[in-house]
Motif scaffolding. Structure first.
Motif, PDB file in Angstrom:
ATOM      1  N   TYR A  35      28.614  16.561  17.741  1.00 29.74           N
ATOM      2  CA  TYR A  35      27.583  16.465  17.141  1.00 29.74           C
ATOM      3  C   TYR A  35      27.555  15.391  15.716  1.00 29.74           C
ATOM      4  O   TYR A  35      28.721  15.294  15.351  1.00 29.74           O
ATOM      5  CB  TYR A  35      27.086  17.726  16.469  1.00 29.74           C
ATOM      6  CG  TYR A  35      26.760  18.815  17.512  1.00 29.74           C
ATOM      7  CD1 TYR A  35      27.876  19.511  18.189  1.00 29.74           C
ATOM      8  CD2 TYR A  35      25.518  19.004  17.879  1.00 29.74           C
ATOM      9  CE1 TYR A  35      27.936  20.522  19.054  1.00 29.74           C
ATOM     10  CE2 TYR A  35      25.379  19.977  19.198  1.00 29.74           C
ATOM     11  CZ  TYR A  35      26.635  20.609  19.568  1.00 29.74           C
ATOM     12  OH  TYR A  35      26.266  21.810  20.401  1.00 29.74           O
ATOM     13  N   ARG A  36      26.478  15.154  15.335  1.00 31.14           N
ATOM     14  CA  ARG A  36      26.523  14.268  13.930  1.00 31.14           C
ATOM     15  C   ARG A  36      24.951  14.623  13.086  1.00 31.14           C
ATOM     16  O   ARG A  36      24.139  14.999  13.993  1.00 31.14           O
ATOM     17  CB  ARG A  36      26.749  12.809  14.107  1.00 31.14           C
ATOM     18  CG  ARG A  36      25.309  12.079  14.710  1.00 31.14           C
ATOM     19  CD  ARG A  36      25.727  10.824  14.960  1.00 31.14           C
ATOM     20  NE  ARG A  36      24.831   9.828  15.538  1.00 31.14           N
ATOM     21  CZ  ARG A  36      24.851   8.625  16.040  1.00 31.14           C
ATOM     22  NH1 ARG A  36      25.921   7.670  15.986  1.00 31.14           N
ATOM     23  NH2 ARG A  36      23.882   8.061  16.652  1.00 31.14           N
ATOM     24  N   LEU A  37      25.276  14.657  11.896  1.00 25.72           N
ATOM     25  CA  LEU A  37      24.299  14.883  10.784  1.00 25.72           C
ATOM     26  C   LEU A  37      24.126  13.606  10.247  1.00 25.72           C
ATOM     27  O   LEU A  37      25.100  13.570   9.210  1.00 25.72           O
ATOM     28  CB  LEU A  37      24.865  16.091  10.120  1.00 25.72           C
ATOM     29  CG  LEU A  37      23.714  16.496   9.004  1.00 25.72           C
ATOM     30  CD1 LEU A  37      22.291  16.702   9.426  1.00 25.72           C
ATOM     31  CD2 LEU A  37      24.426  17.690   7.913  1.00 25.72           C
ATOM     32  N   ALA A  38      23.365  12.864  10.319  1.00 27.07           N
ATOM     33  CA  ALA A  38      22.935  11.572   9.711  1.00 27.07           C
ATOM     34  C   ALA A  38      22.069  11.745   8.428  1.00 27.07           C
ATOM     35  O   ALA A  38      21.119  12.914   8.405  1.00 27.07           O
ATOM     36  CB  ALA A  38      22.428  10.529  10.649  1.00 27.07           C
ATOM     37  N   PRO A  39      21.855  10.924   7.477  1.00 25.29           N
ATOM     38  CA  PRO A  39      21.125  11.149   6.377  1.00 25.29           C
ATOM     39  C   PRO A  39      19.893  11.115   6.740  1.00 25.29           C
ATOM     40  O   PRO A  39      19.376  10.387   7.307  1.00 25.29           O
ATOM     41  CB  PRO A  39      21.709   9.956   5.495  1.00 25.29           C
ATOM     42  CG  PRO A  39      23.019   9.456   5.752  1.00 25.29           C
ATOM     43  CD  PRO A  39      23.033   9.977   7.274  1.00 25.29           C
ATOM     44  N   GLY A  40      19.264  12.336   6.107  1.00 22.97           N
ATOM     45  CA  GLY A  40      17.660  12.266   6.501  1.00 22.97           C
ATOM     46  C   GLY A  40      17.378  12.988   7.918  1.00 22.97           C
ATOM     47  O   GLY A  40      16.099  13.200   8.136  1.00 22.97           O
ATOM     48  N   LYS A  41      18.459  13.440   8.743  1.00 22.79           N
ATOM     49  CA  LYS A  41      18.256  13.814  10.021  1.00 22.79           C
ATOM     50  C   LYS A  41      18.533  15.186  10.099  1.00 22.79           C
ATOM     51  O   LYS A  41      19.279  15.845   9.388  1.00 22.79           O
ATOM     52  CB  LYS A  41      18.587  12.954  11.074  1.00 22.79           C
ATOM     53  CG  LYS A  41      17.866  11.540  10.842  1.00 22.79           C
ATOM     54  CD  LYS A  41      18.503  10.697  11.893  1.00 22.79           C
ATOM     55  CE  LYS A  41      17.788   9.177  11.899  1.00 22.79           C
ATOM     56  NZ  LYS A  41      18.101   8.436  13.003  1.00 22.79           N
ATOM     57  N   THR A  42      18.480  15.828  11.145  1.00 23.87           N
ATOM     58  CA  THR A  42      19.054  17.241  11.410  1.00 23.87           C
ATOM     59  C   THR A  42      20.139  16.883  12.535  1.00 23.87           C
ATOM     60  O   THR A  42      20.509  15.890  13.326  1.00 23.87           O
ATOM     61  CB  THR A  42      17.853  17.944  12.373  1.00 23.87           C
ATOM     62  OG1 THR A  42      17.713  17.589  13.525  1.00 23.87           O
ATOM     63  CG2 THR A  42      16.908  18.464  11.379  1.00 23.87           C
ATOM     64  N   ARG A  43      21.034  17.687  12.634  1.00 25.69           N
ATOM     65  CA  ARG A  43      22.382  17.871  13.304  1.00 25.69           C
ATOM     66  C   ARG A  43      21.935  17.581  14.811  1.00 25.69           C
ATOM     67  O   ARG A  43      21.365  18.566  15.129  1.00 25.69           O
ATOM     68  CB  ARG A  43      23.280  18.845  12.817  1.00 25.69           C
ATOM     69  CG  ARG A  43      24.652  18.754  13.831  1.00 25.69           C
ATOM     70  CD  ARG A  43      25.742  19.710  13.078  1.00 25.69           C
ATOM     71  NE  ARG A  43      25.317  20.867  12.732  1.00 25.69           N
ATOM     72  CZ  ARG A  43      25.573  21.854  11.750  1.00 25.69           C
ATOM     73  NH1 ARG A  43      26.954  21.542  11.362  1.00 25.69           N
ATOM     74  NH2 ARG A  43      25.404  22.989  11.475  1.00 25.69           N
ATOM     75  N   ALA A  44      22.649  16.910  15.585  1.00 22.68           N
ATOM     76  CA  ALA A  44      22.126  16.511  16.934  1.00 22.68           C
ATOM     77  C   ALA A  44      23.350  16.069  17.770  1.00 22.68           C
ATOM     78  O   ALA A  44      24.499  15.624  17.236  1.00 22.68           O
ATOM     79  CB  ALA A  44      21.501  15.236  16.690  1.00 22.68           C
ATOM     80  N   PRO A  45      23.249  16.688  18.871  1.00 23.83           N
ATOM     81  CA  PRO A  45      24.270  16.206  19.734  1.00 23.83           C
ATOM     82  C   PRO A  45      24.475  15.010  20.395  1.00 23.83           C
ATOM     83  O   PRO A  45      23.477  14.272  20.553  1.00 23.83           O
ATOM     84  CB  PRO A  45      24.199  17.275  21.225  1.00 23.83           C
ATOM     85  CG  PRO A  45      22.674  17.487  21.215  1.00 23.83           C
ATOM     86  CD  PRO A  45      22.341  17.532  19.583  1.00 23.83           C
ATOM     87  N   ILE A  46      25.951  14.380  20.439  1.00 27.46           N
ATOM     88  CA  ILE A  46      25.804  12.982  21.037  1.00 27.46           C
ATOM     89  C   ILE A  46      26.749  12.819  22.039  1.00 27.46           C
ATOM     90  O   ILE A  46      26.571  11.990  22.883  1.00 27.46           O
ATOM     91  CB  ILE A  46      26.295  11.929  19.871  1.00 27.46           C
ATOM     92  CG1 ILE A  46      27.860  12.554  19.224  1.00 27.46           C
ATOM     93  CG2 ILE A  46      25.432  11.926  18.757  1.00 27.46           C
ATOM     94  CD1 ILE A  46      28.466  11.440  18.439  1.00 27.46           C
ATOM     95  N   ALA A  47      27.582  13.811  22.377  1.00 29.93           N
ATOM     96  CA  ALA A  47      28.364  13.698  23.378  1.00 29.93           C
ATOM     97  C   ALA A  47      29.054  15.099  24.048  1.00 29.93           C
ATOM     98  O   ALA A  47      29.189  15.897  22.975  1.00 29.93           O
ATOM     99  CB  ALA A  47      29.606  12.957  23.125  1.00 29.93           C
ATOM    100  N   THR A  48      29.332  15.221  25.282  1.00 28.55           N
ATOM    101  CA  THR A  48      29.632  16.414  25.733  1.00 28.55           C
ATOM    102  C   THR A  48      30.796  16.143  26.469  1.00 28.55           C
ATOM    103  O   THR A  48      30.885  15.208  27.449  1.00 28.55           O
ATOM    104  CB  THR A  48      28.678  17.306  26.468  1.00 28.55           C
ATOM    105  OG1 THR A  48      27.983  16.689  27.349  1.00 28.55           O
ATOM    106  CG2 THR A  48      27.474  17.736  25.477  1.00 28.55           C
TER     107      THR A  48
END
Length: 114
Positions: A35-48
């Motif tokens: 997952y990643r948490l980018a500035p101004g965004k919510t934590r989101a999955p990117i790869a499994t």
């Protein structure tokens, strides 16, 4: 108690690469996700990656990022190539979305900037 320890982040220029690691202790890993948490965004999955090694990627990282695993080391990896400023984020590992999550680790910061 399950513990997740991410590492490998840093500061790179656009087009550069980073290889992240996530060491899991307290349980044998099965299906895992980054997952990643980018500035101004919510934590989101990117790869499994499944327990059998099947991988899946979000559109924003497909073709640039590669997730892998080493079950002997109870570790998952994320190879990130052709990095863009939009990849700047804190990166975390955990179980895939919709599953029970372990306590989140501290994450590792990846910053892409010239």
């Amino acid at each position: 108690q399950v513990r997740l320890v991410e590492s490998g982040g840093g500061l790179v220029q656009p087009g550069g690469s980073l290889r992240l690691s996530c060491v899991v202790s307290g349980v044998s890993i099965n299906d895992m996700a980054w997952y990643r948490l980018a500035p101004g965004k919510t934590r989101a999955p990117i790869a499994t990656i499944s327990g059998t090694g099947r991988t899946n990627y979000g559109d924003s990282v497909k073709g640039r990022f590669t997730v892998s695993r080493d079950d002997a080391k109870n570790t998952v990896y994320l190879q990130m190539n052709d990095l863009k400023p939009g990849d700047t984020a804190v990166y975390y590992c955990n179980t895939p979305s919709g599953r029970y999550h372990w306590d989140w680790g501290q994450g590792t910061q990846g910053t892409v900037s010239s």
